[in-house]
Design a protein around this motif. Structure first.
Motif, mmCIF file in Angstrom:
data_model
loop_
_atom_site.group_PDB
_atom_site.id
_atom_site.type_symbol
_atom_site.label_atom_id
_atom_site.label_comp_id
_atom_site.label_asym_id
_atom_site.label_seq_id
_atom_site.Cartn_x
_atom_site.Cartn_y
_atom_site.Cartn_z
ATOM 1 N N PRO A 148 -1.371 -4.243 14.299
ATOM 2 C CA PRO A 148 -1.399 -3.343 13.152
ATOM 3 C C PRO A 148 -0.394 -2.209 13.262
ATOM 4 O O PRO A 148 0.104 -1.722 12.242
ATOM 5 C CB PRO A 148 -2.840 -2.825 13.128
ATOM 6 N N ASP A 205 -7.162 -6.617 3.877
ATOM 7 C CA ASP A 205 -7.204 -5.586 4.908
ATOM 8 C C ASP A 205 -7.530 -6.319 6.204
ATOM 9 O O ASP A 205 -8.697 -6.627 6.493
ATOM 10 C CB ASP A 205 -8.276 -4.549 4.576
ATOM 11 N N THR A 207 -7.538 -5.474 9.335
ATOM 12 C CA THR A 207 -8.399 -4.812 10.314
ATOM 13 C C THR A 207 -9.862 -4.874 9.889
ATOM 14 O O THR A 207 -10.757 -4.988 10.726
ATOM 15 C CB THR A 207 -7.970 -3.353 10.547
ATOM 16 N N ARG A 208 -10.104 -4.842 8.606
ATOM 17 C CA ARG A 208 -11.486 -4.934 8.108
ATOM 18 C C ARG A 208 -12.060 -6.329 8.339
ATOM 19 O O ARG A 208 -13.183 -6.480 8.825
ATOM 20 C CB ARG A 208 -11.528 -4.567 6.627
ATOM 21 N N SER A 211 -12.610 -7.078 12.103
ATOM 22 C CA SER A 211 -13.663 -6.310 12.764
ATOM 23 C C SER A 211 -15.041 -6.559 12.156
ATOM 24 O O SER A 211 -16.051 -6.449 12.847
ATOM 25 C CB SER A 211 -13.353 -4.811 12.708
ATOM 26 N N SER A 291 -6.575 -5.585 18.823
ATOM 27 C CA SER A 291 -6.106 -4.307 18.277
ATOM 28 C C SER A 291 -6.526 -4.128 16.826
ATOM 29 O O SER A 291 -6.725 -2.994 16.363
ATOM 30 C CB SER A 291 -4.586 -4.202 18.406
ATOM 31 N N PHE A 292 -6.687 -5.222 16.096
ATOM 32 C CA PHE A 292 -7.126 -5.127 14.704
ATOM 33 C C PHE A 292 -8.581 -4.662 14.627
ATOM 34 O O PHE A 292 -8.948 -3.886 13.740
ATOM 35 C CB PHE A 292 -6.974 -6.484 14.011
ATOM 36 N N PRO A 296 -8.590 0.693 12.103
ATOM 37 C CA PRO A 296 -8.621 0.544 10.638
ATOM 38 C C PRO A 296 -7.347 1.084 9.991
ATOM 39 O O PRO A 296 -7.050 2.271 10.104
ATOM 40 C CB PRO A 296 -9.852 1.353 10.224
ATOM 41 N N ILE A 297 -6.616 0.223 9.314
ATOM 42 C CA ILE A 297 -5.282 0.601 8.841
ATOM 43 C C ILE A 297 -5.275 1.414 7.550
ATOM 44 O O ILE A 297 -4.262 2.035 7.236
ATOM 45 C CB ILE A 297 -4.379 -0.638 8.653
#
Length: 368
Positions: A148, A205, A207-208, A211, A291-292, A296-297
């Motif tokens: 990210p 998204d 990262t969403r 995770s 890392s994602f 949260p980006i």
């Protein structure tokens, strides 16, 4: 925009995503977090080779006679050499507005991003479609990993590159992010004030979803289990001296959710297949999600304001909720455009579905 379309229930999409999630959970919890595009098994690491740029037109779209095209290279802030396609309107004069284009996640510039870039060049913009670090023709080792942070930097490095072109007005630079790179584009624009307007198309998204799973269905306990599995994989990678990779999602076994079938239809058939694309029979490293999961980006999406955002998504896309949430969290000026009847991948390459007239008017207005 038709408010009834915008407010259409997404229950059916949730049900479809839940069905796909149940199928994937039978294989491994990490498959959910890793987008469900591949199962986690050990495979031989991909070998890195020096940059060898293709001279042939190997795009998944026809070459336009209205634009000039050339391949360019540039370095990001981390010293990784990126490879991109630069498109310019033929016979244009003076300083022109410019647009950087990236995505989808796991794709290459010869696919969707290149189509967007060439089409917008036909409409008067200098455009740049790039391969992210560690993928496609770009550098970075090991191969086929994502970050990210580094991939957000790739967008700003692309702004560096296009902004030093002699025929570009660097005060009129915009950005387009497709699918998973839509979220990266928003993350980049939040910190890169040089970008005056941004569009996301069929946005994820990443990262969403990595995770929390689709529709935020992954529990804290499940996430802890996945992290423990990925941490153990790090020990194996350390022992082997090289990363293990996920198994390519290249064969349909039956029972997959429709959006998984759609991905296969694009990446594994002549419609969109490209041998350098991660999603076209290749695979991400097993530990790519780490890392994602932790970063949260879209935390600072409000700081894109007062620069405008246009979110474009398909009415029937399983991923539509990503754009709707981002739209809710963004500050004005912002706009959400829902394309009636469109699926997620329709906005990858369907010229009668992608609203290029809207893209053109949006950037002409805001890069004036």
């Amino acid at each position: 925009m038709d408010k009834s379309i915008k407010n259409t229930s997404i229950t059916s999409k949730k049900n479809e995503a839940n069905e796909g999630r149940r199928n994937m959970m039978k294989m491994t919890g990490a498959s959910v977090i890793a987008l469900g595009l591949s199962t986690i098994v050990s495979t031989q690491a991909f070998a890195q080779s020096s940059l060898k740029l293709s001279d042939e037109w190997d795009k998944k779209f026809a070459k336009s006679n209205k634009v000039d095209h050339k391949k360019v290279t540039f370095k990001n802030r981390y010293g990784i050499t990126l490879v991109a396609d630069l498109y310019q309107p033929k016979d244009a004069s003076g300083q022109l507005p410019a647009i950087v284009v990236g995505g989808p996640f796991g794709a290459v510039k010869e696919q969707s991003s290149g189509l967007y870039a060439q089409t917008m060049a036909e409409r008067g913009f200098v455009t740049l479609a790039f391969d992210p670090s560690y993928t496609g023709e770009s550098g970075g080792e090991p191969r086929n990993i994502a970050s990210p942070d580094i991939n957000t930097e790739d967008f700003s490095a692309a702004v560096d590159c296009i902004g030093i072109q002699e025929n570009v007005d660097r005060e009129r630079i915009g950005m387009i992010g497709v699918c998973g790179w839509g979220g990266m584009a928003l993350n980049a624009v939040a910190v890169d004030k040089r970008v005056k307007a941004v569009v996301t198309s069929t946005m994820y998204d990443m990262t969403r979803v990595m995770s929390k799973g689709y529709n935020d269905s992954v529990t804290l306990e499940q996430r802890a289990q996945v992290l423990a599995q990925l941490n153990q994989q790090r020990w194996q990678d350390a022992n082997n001296g090289t990363p293990a990779y996920q198994a390519p999602y290249n064969v349909l076994k039956g029972g997959e959710s429709q959006f998984m079938v759609d991905y296969h239809e694009y990446y594994m058939t002549p419609r969109g297949y490209h041998p350098r694309a991660v999603n076209s029979g290749n695979a991400w490293s097993q530990t790519t999600p780490l890392s994602f999961i932790n970063m949260p980006i879209l935390t600072y999406i409000k700081e894109i304001s007062p620069r405008p955002i246009l979110f474009i998504h398909g009415e029937k896309a399983h991923s539509r909720y990503f754009s709707e949430t981002a739209y809710e969290n963004a500050a004005e000026p912002k706009e959400l455009m829902i394309i009636p009847g469109a699926s997620h991948i329709d906005l990858y390459d369907q010229m009668d579905v992608i609203p290029f007239d809207k893209l053109t008017s949006f950037f002409k207005q805001h890069l004036a």
